[in-house]
Design a protein around this motif. Structure first.
Motif, PDB file in Angstrom:
ATOM      1  N   ILE A   1     -27.150 -22.774  41.848  1.00 20.45           N
ATOM      2  CA  ILE A   1     -26.433 -23.229  40.625  1.00 20.45           C
ATOM      3  C   ILE A   1     -27.750 -24.237  40.160  1.00 20.45           C
ATOM      4  N   GLY A   2     -28.382 -24.968  40.953  1.00 21.71           N
ATOM      5  CA  GLY A   2     -29.235 -25.964  40.526  1.00 21.71           C
ATOM      6  C   GLY A   2     -30.406 -25.034  39.612  1.00 21.71           C
ATOM      7  N   LEU A   3     -30.659 -24.000  39.965  1.00 17.78           N
ATOM      8  CA  LEU A   3     -31.685 -23.407  39.239  1.00 17.78           C
ATOM      9  C   LEU A   3     -31.123 -22.807  37.754  1.00 17.78           C
ATOM     10  N   GLU A   4     -29.972 -22.263  37.702  1.00 14.71           N
ATOM     11  CA  GLU A   4     -29.475 -21.920  36.828  1.00 14.71           C
ATOM     12  C   GLU A   4     -29.242 -23.215  35.715  1.00 14.71           C
ATOM     13  N   THR A   5     -28.903 -24.496  36.278  1.00 17.24           N
ATOM     14  CA  THR A   5     -28.667 -25.555  35.261  1.00 17.24           C
ATOM     15  C   THR A   5     -30.104 -26.058  34.955  1.00 17.24           C
ATOM     16  N   VAL A   6     -31.267 -25.906  35.444  1.00 15.07           N
ATOM     17  CA  VAL A   6     -32.517 -26.016  35.027  1.00 15.07           C
ATOM     18  C   VAL A   6     -32.821 -24.948  33.966  1.00 15.07           C
ATOM     19  N   LYS A   7     -32.456 -23.712  33.853  1.00 16.45           N
ATOM     20  CA  LYS A   7     -33.006 -22.742  33.014  1.00 16.45           C
ATOM     21  C   LYS A   7     -32.268 -23.158  31.651  1.00 16.45           C
ATOM     22  N   LYS A   8     -30.840 -23.398  31.857  1.00 12.91           N
ATOM     23  CA  LYS A   8     -30.172 -23.944  30.689  1.00 12.91           C
ATOM     24  C   LYS A   8     -30.593 -25.288  30.028  1.00 12.91           C
ATOM     25  N   ARG A   9     -31.047 -26.330  30.955  1.00  9.34           N
ATOM     26  CA  ARG A   9     -31.922 -27.256  30.310  1.00  9.34           C
ATOM     27  C   ARG A   9     -33.151 -27.071  29.547  1.00  9.34           C
ATOM     28  N   LEU A  10     -33.888 -25.937  30.139  1.00  8.52           N
ATOM     29  CA  LEU A  10     -35.130 -25.601  29.542  1.00  8.52           C
ATOM     30  C   LEU A  10     -34.816 -25.136  28.110  1.00  8.52           C
ATOM     31  N   ASP A  11     -33.965 -24.150  27.982  1.00  4.31           N
ATOM     32  CA  ASP A  11     -33.462 -23.290  26.918  1.00  4.31           C
ATOM     33  C   ASP A  11     -33.214 -24.551  25.837  1.00  4.31           C
ATOM     34  N   LEU A  12     -32.252 -25.339  26.277  1.00  3.77           N
ATOM     35  CA  LEU A  12     -31.624 -26.366  25.407  1.00  3.77           C
ATOM     36  C   LEU A  12     -32.976 -27.451  24.805  1.00  3.77           C
ATOM     37  N   ILE A  13     -33.611 -27.895  25.814  1.00  2.00           N
ATOM     38  CA  ILE A  13     -34.527 -29.157  25.383  1.00  2.00           C
ATOM     39  C   ILE A  13     -35.964 -28.592  24.683  1.00  2.00           C
ATOM     40  N   TYR A  14     -36.323 -27.387  25.545  1.00  2.00           N
ATOM     41  CA  TYR A  14     -37.730 -27.206  25.328  1.00  2.00           C
ATOM     42  C   TYR A  14     -37.766 -25.912  24.507  1.00  2.00           C
ATOM     43  N   LYS A  15     -36.628 -25.088  24.139  1.00  2.00           N
ATOM     44  CA  LYS A  15     -36.374 -23.914  23.406  1.00  2.00           C
ATOM     45  C   LYS A  15     -37.657 -23.009  23.522  1.00  2.00           C
ATOM     46  N   THR A  16     -38.493 -23.065  22.506  1.00  2.00           N
ATOM     47  CA  THR A  16     -39.679 -22.118  22.201  1.00  2.00           C
ATOM     48  C   THR A  16     -40.987 -22.852  23.051  1.00  2.00           C
ATOM     49  N   LYS A  17     -40.825 -24.023  23.560  1.00  2.00           N
ATOM     50  CA  LYS A  17     -41.748 -24.560  24.078  1.00  2.00           C
ATOM     51  C   LYS A  17     -42.016 -24.689  25.456  1.00  2.00           C
ATOM     52  N   HIS A  18     -41.596 -23.546  25.905  1.00  2.00           N
ATOM     53  CA  HIS A  18     -41.707 -23.232  27.424  1.00  2.00           C
ATOM     54  C   HIS A  18     -41.765 -21.933  27.873  1.00  2.00           C
ATOM     55  N   GLN A  19     -42.213 -21.585  29.113  1.00  2.00           N
ATOM     56  CA  GLN A  19     -42.150 -20.195  29.527  1.00  2.00           C
ATOM     57  C   GLN A  19     -41.904 -20.175  30.894  1.00  2.00           C
ATOM     58  N   LEU A  20     -40.938 -19.655  31.366  1.00  2.00           N
ATOM     59  CA  LEU A  20     -40.627 -19.631  32.873  1.00  2.00           C
ATOM     60  C   LEU A  20     -40.603 -18.294  33.414  1.00  2.00           C
ATOM     61  N   THR A  21     -41.381 -17.896  34.497  1.00  2.00           N
ATOM     62  CA  THR A  21     -41.384 -16.610  35.048  1.00  2.00           C
ATOM     63  C   THR A  21     -40.918 -16.685  36.668  1.00  2.00           C
ATOM     64  N   ILE A  22     -40.103 -15.997  37.135  1.00  2.00           N
ATOM     65  CA  ILE A  22     -39.742 -15.971  38.588  1.00  2.00           C
ATOM     66  C   ILE A  22     -39.861 -14.736  39.019  1.00  2.00           C
ATOM     67  N   ASN A  23     -40.976 -14.444  39.941  1.00  2.00           N
ATOM     68  CA  ASN A  23     -41.161 -13.176  40.724  1.00  2.00           C
ATOM     69  C   ASN A  23     -40.775 -13.327  42.125  1.00  2.00           C
ATOM     70  N   THR A  24     -40.070 -12.078  42.589  1.00  2.00           N
ATOM     71  CA  THR A  24     -40.362 -12.071  44.240  1.00  2.00           C
ATOM     72  C   THR A  24     -40.926 -10.758  44.340  1.00  2.00           C
ATOM     73  N   ASP A  25     -41.915 -10.909  45.361  1.00  2.00           N
ATOM     74  CA  ASP A  25     -42.655  -9.942  45.857  1.00  2.00           C
ATOM     75  C   ASP A  25     -43.348 -10.048  47.094  1.00  2.00           C
ATOM     76  N   ASN A  26     -43.223  -8.978  48.054  1.00  2.00           N
ATOM     77  CA  ASN A  26     -43.830  -9.299  49.432  1.00  2.00           C
ATOM     78  C   ASN A  26     -43.140 -10.458  49.994  1.00  2.00           C
ATOM     79  N   SER A  27     -41.914 -10.626  49.914  1.00  2.00           N
ATOM     80  CA  SER A  27     -41.451 -11.874  50.532  1.00  2.00           C
ATOM     81  C   SER A  27     -42.025 -13.225  50.358  1.00  2.00           C
ATOM     82  N   VAL A  28     -42.496 -13.234  48.767  1.00  2.00           N
ATOM     83  CA  VAL A  28     -42.922 -14.476  48.386  1.00  2.00           C
ATOM     84  C   VAL A  28     -42.169 -14.594  46.828  1.00  2.00           C
ATOM     85  N   PHE A  29     -41.734 -15.861  46.818  1.00  2.00           N
ATOM     86  CA  PHE A  29     -40.737 -16.328  45.907  1.00  2.00           C
ATOM     87  C   PHE A  29     -41.630 -17.257  44.980  1.00  2.00           C
TER      88      PHE A  29
END
Length: 335
Positions: free
Chosen positions: A296-324
């Protein structure tokens, strides 16, 4: 949509219609020979336009108030049609010229239905704006409540473990225990005071993060489990508070045993005014469901980023070979 805006839009619409009718009334004498048309005086043109507006407002507001019922069930369309029928019938019965009265009546019906349609359209968009505004307001309140919970919440496990570690240090290393208590105090002060602002100094956010990492290191089995680098000259820059810490908390929460090396790696740098935050943690696939609520905390952060920084941010989350891996880039504001 506010009631005052709705009222002003109605007044503006009818003033525009009145002006249009008044203009046409004054142009007709210029387009038709005088023997076919008797020019109106200015006063007669004013009153004629006002009377026409009054007549046209009847079907407009009939449909305006019945549109909600018609949308729910088309059978309710019969009510506004019955209410405007007298206009059509009256034009047929009392038309001055029998040869043209049916055509005039048909034109009258078309105009009435046109303004009825406009009334329905006004009501439809008024309701749409109201519902959209209500939806936005509910989402905003829900977001604010979630964020208030996020920034005021101190993880009880983190607090318990930290106090336990400090208690142990009191007997082994009193100086380190004292410094750890100061860091814990700074964390609580930041969360309860500074984080209430819309924006904080970037350096304060980074200090909060470093204090958190220092206290987490007290419970690690090996110092090589955590590797982090903060290479930032934060002078004059600001960031929304509690924007980075949820990703770090998530890394510790879902990482492998702290006895391994390079379990968590954090790198924070600054290019011009763009903050680049990278956080990686190794995790065990069999243990990923142990705390579903934590997401839930991460989802809230994503919403905050979309609201506050809109096009001024880029967030990428990858899961590969047991690395988050999380990579966040934010264009920061100056003081």
């Amino acid at each position: 949509m506010k009631k005052s805006v709705i009222i002003l839009s109605h007044i503006g619409f009818w003033l525009m219609i009145w002006f249009l009718i008044f203009t046409i009334t004054n142009l007709i004498p210029m387009l038709l020979p005088s023997k076919d048309f008797n020019p109106l005086t200015n006063w007669e043109a004013y009153t004629s336009a006002a009377l026409t507006v009054g007549i046209l407002s009847v079907p407009f507001y009939i449909f305006f108030f019945y549109t909600k019922l018609i949308i729910k069930n088309v059978k309710f369309l019969i009510y506004p049609l019955l209410l405007i029928a007298p206009f059509f019938i009256g034009h047929v019965i009392w038309g001055e010229n029998n040869s043209y009265k049916y055509m005039d009546a048909l034109m009258t019906l078309v105009v009435i239905l046109l303004f009825g349609f406009l009334g329905g359209l006004f009501q439809f968009f008024t309701d749409w704006f109201k519902k959209n505004r209500l939806k936005t307001e509910l989402e905003r309140k829900n977001f604010e409540s979630n964020f208030a919970l996020l920034r005021s919440q101190i993880n009880p496990h983190f607090l318990f473990n930290t106090l336990h570690n400090i208690d142990t240090l009191i007997y082994d290393n009193q100086d380190k225990a004292s410094k750890s208590l100061v860091k814990l105090s700074d964390i609580m002060r930041y969360m309860l005071k500074d984080a209430k602002s819309d924006f904080v100094e970037l350096q304060k956010e980074l200090n909060h993060l470093e204090n958190y990492l220092a206290l987490e290191q007290l419970r690690l089995k090996t110092e090589k489990f955590l590797n982090y680098r903060i290479n930032v000259n934060a002078d004059g820059l600001k960031i929304a508070p509690m924007m980075l810490i949820p990703f770090v908390e998530n890394a510790f929460k879902h990482s492998v045993d702290s006895g391994t090396e390079n379990g968590i790696m954090i790198d924070i740098s600054l290019e011009n005014k763009t903050l680049i935050f990278v956080c990686e943690n190794r995790f065990d696939h069999s243990d990923t469901d142990k705390d579903k609520v934590h997401g839930i905390g991460l989802e809230t952060v994503k919403k905050r980023l979309d609201l506050i920084y809109k096009t001024k941010h880029q967030l990428t989350i990858n899961t590969d070979n047991s690395v988050f891996k999380v990579k966040l880039e934010i264009e920061l504001n100056e003081n």
